[in-house]
Write an enzyme that holds these catalytic residues in place. Sequence first.
Site, PDB file in Angstrom:
ATOM      1  N   ASP A 179      14.962  74.296  16.074  1.00 54.10           N
ATOM      2  CA  ASP A 179      15.891  73.190  16.303  1.00 54.10           C
ATOM      3  C   ASP A 179      15.332  72.513  17.537  1.00 54.10           C
ATOM      4  OD1 ASP A 179      18.028  71.652  17.497  1.00 54.10           O
ATOM      5  OD2 ASP A 179      19.293  72.511  15.945  1.00 54.10           O
ATOM      6  N   HIS A 180      14.733  71.343  17.366  1.00 57.19           N
ATOM      7  CA  HIS A 180      13.940  70.823  18.493  1.00 57.19           C
ATOM      8  C   HIS A 180      14.809  70.497  19.708  1.00 57.19           C
ATOM      9  CE1 HIS A 180      14.830  66.711  16.995  1.00 57.19           C
ATOM     10  NE2 HIS A 180      14.540  66.298  18.212  1.00 57.19           N
ATOM     11  N   HIS A 242      21.687  70.191  15.566  1.00 62.87           N
ATOM     12  CA  HIS A 242      21.434  69.878  16.983  1.00 62.87           C
ATOM     13  C   HIS A 242      22.712  69.884  17.827  1.00 62.87           C
ATOM     14  CE1 HIS A 242      17.596  68.914  15.434  1.00 62.87           C
ATOM     15  NE2 HIS A 242      17.839  67.675  15.074  1.00 62.87           N
TER      16      HIS A 242
HETATM   17  O1  LIG Z   1      16.211  65.836  13.818  1.00 60.13           O
HETATM   18  C1  LIG Z   1      16.395  64.645  14.000  1.00 60.13           C
HETATM   19  O2  LIG Z   1      16.380  64.178  15.262  1.00 60.13           O
HETATM   20  C2  LIG Z   1      16.123  62.807  15.524  1.00 60.13           C
HETATM   21  C3  LIG Z   1      16.586  62.539  16.953  1.00 60.13           C
HETATM   22  O3  LIG Z   1      15.840  63.353  17.815  1.00 60.13           O
HETATM   23  P1  LIG Z   1      15.637  62.944  19.354  1.00 60.13           P
HETATM   24  O4  LIG Z   1      14.824  64.046  19.901  1.00 60.13           O
HETATM   25  O5  LIG Z   1      14.945  61.606  19.338  1.00 60.13           O
HETATM   26  O6  LIG Z   1      16.990  62.830  19.944  1.00 60.13           O
HETATM   27  C4  LIG Z   1      16.835  61.899  14.551  1.00 60.13           C
HETATM   28  O7  LIG Z   1      16.387  60.563  14.727  1.00 60.13           O
HETATM   29  C5  LIG Z   1      16.543  62.327  13.145  1.00 60.13           C
HETATM   30  O8  LIG Z   1      17.304  61.529  12.229  1.00 60.13           O
HETATM   31  C6  LIG Z   1      16.868  63.776  12.925  1.00 60.13           C
HETATM   32  O9  LIG Z   1      16.377  64.191  11.654  1.00 60.13           O
END
Ligand SMILES: O=C1O[C@H](COP(=O)(O)O)[C@@H](O)[C@H](O)[C@H]1O
Length: 510
Positions: A179-180, A242
């Site tokens: 989960d990044h 997230h």
């Molecule tokens: O996992 C995802 O995350 C992005 C937003 O990530 P961020 O690190 O830029 O906050 C999101 O745009 C995307 O739809 C989603 O699949």
Amino acid sequence: MEPCTFILFGATGDLAKRKIYPALYNLFVRGMLPRNFSVVGLGRREWTADVYQAAVERSLYQFSRRKPDDAEQLNRFLQFFAYRVLDIGREEDYRSLLALVEARERTLALPQNRLYYLSVGPEYFETIADRIRSSGLGAADGWKRLVIEKPFGRDLHSARALNRRLAESFAEEEIFRIDHYLGKPVVQRLESLQQANPIIQALWTNRYIANVQITASETVGVEERAGYYDHVGALRDMFQNHLLQLLMMTAIRLPYDSSSEKVRFQKKQVMEALEPVHQENVGVHLVRAQYAEGSVGGQPVVGYASEPGIPPASANETFVAARLRIDNGDWRGIPFYIRTGKRMKKKSTRIVVEFREPLKQARPEDEYGALPNLLVIEIGPEESISLRLNTKEPGTPETFKPIRIDLHLTPPTSPEAYENLIGDALRGDAAFFAHWDEVELSWQWVQPVLDAFANDRVPLRSYAAGTYGPAESDALLAEDGYRWWFDDDEPPSSQSESTEGDHYARHAHP
Ligand SMILES: O=C1O[C@H](COP(=O)(O)O)[C@@H](O)[C@H](O)[C@H]1O
Ligand SMILES: NC(=O)C1=CN([C@@H]2O[C@H](COP(=O)(O)OP(=O)(O)OC[C@H]3O[C@@H](n4cnc5c(N)ncnc54)[C@H](OP(=O)(O)O)[C@@H]3O)[C@@H](O)[C@H]2O)C=CC1
């Protein structure tokens, strides 16, 4: 770090070039890759090792936060990379992969430690895990790890089915679910914020906190991902993973020596204490909406239903706001508000902890004039942690003005999420990966919401692109006497292009 082989499914794809190669390169430059290391990239494209290494090199110039500036160092890095054509469905390709991996292990004197990174669509996860087992790739002498990208299922049932299949080939401690958001530097520092600051630890309870607000607002629309996004929506794309992870990370109370097991145990306890929402009540605690045309950053943009690839009658949500409650001693009675959306006014991921205002209860509102104390944790794109307090200048009338104390500033060179996470996976540290218990409990909470959406029990609201979402999202907090906090340095007039003014209006707290 132990020497190992990094076996990358989806080596020719978008995620690999944007995130994985730059992360590996930055780890290498920081001396955080094992000295003996091998990457075996896999894809259907008929690439040679040279073509592959050239693609990796290009990705570094294009996407790495550190551009290569030392030819000899770059060359040493590229020597790690080998390529093999593999079709995920073809059994014999795994046998040939095994032969290549073993040959490199012999040549490079590598132990049989193997990390499998699945940078491919979720429809392939089960097949790959099965084939790793049936081909003998998984029966090595060293450790094996499976790093798996999101999405992990599309509902509770499919997530459980996927987990059962993976569990036939990998033990839970061998599965690293990415989960990044958990790799973001500020999120990784949340635990030390509590641990190293007794003052924060002491305040981290319903006695002093009034509410917690978690926001992930984006200015982008569906971009090129219409086919994916229209079947997923904001709830599955951001909220289930997230944002619930951010809720867990905020709500845990960590002991001084927090091992990865303790962090995950505490997160599980938070999820177990989350009050469930029933299908018939979803509309009371949750707002769903879709963006209409508007303007973002001064540019006109179309509404969601007019985006290329989106059916004009789509009822998919691009925005969700929800009120959640955690029924445990620390958080009982405290609302956690979560919202996320596309095409909003500002790109910002932040957690705001609003403290109670005991002074306010003792003095009438007009005389008081102070805003609540806030702990503001900016996760991205800006990174900061600050505390907003009130002060009064000597000699001025009885009015307060806010001051901001910065508790932490990340240097601009801090590692990116994927660098942290890939480094952790190579070291075998699972603290910042989602455990199955957390994933299952997240889907369990979300499932009645999915059902309510599917059964049309929650009205789909609309918001103009370039705003902070629909009015109903503000009303959700107003019902409890609160309001969303935006960037506290911004003057009220810039809060919203469509609903100016009232965001900074004072309100009565309960
Ligand atoms: O996992 C995802 O995350 C992005 C937003 O990530 P961020 O690190 O830029 O906050 C999101 O745009 C995307 O739809 C989603 O699949
Ligand atoms: N891109 C991103 O920013 C993000 C992606 N993800 C997730 O990461 C995963 C990969 O996404 P992304 O890189 O964007 O996808 P891409 O479509 O860009 O790449 C897919 C990769 O899978 C390979 N592939 C597809 N089918 C097969 C097959 N039958 N046999 C062998 N290889 C195959 C492709 O190889 P070839 O083209 O050579 O056939 C390619 O390397 C997905 O699960 C996605 O949800 C998660 C977060 C962000």
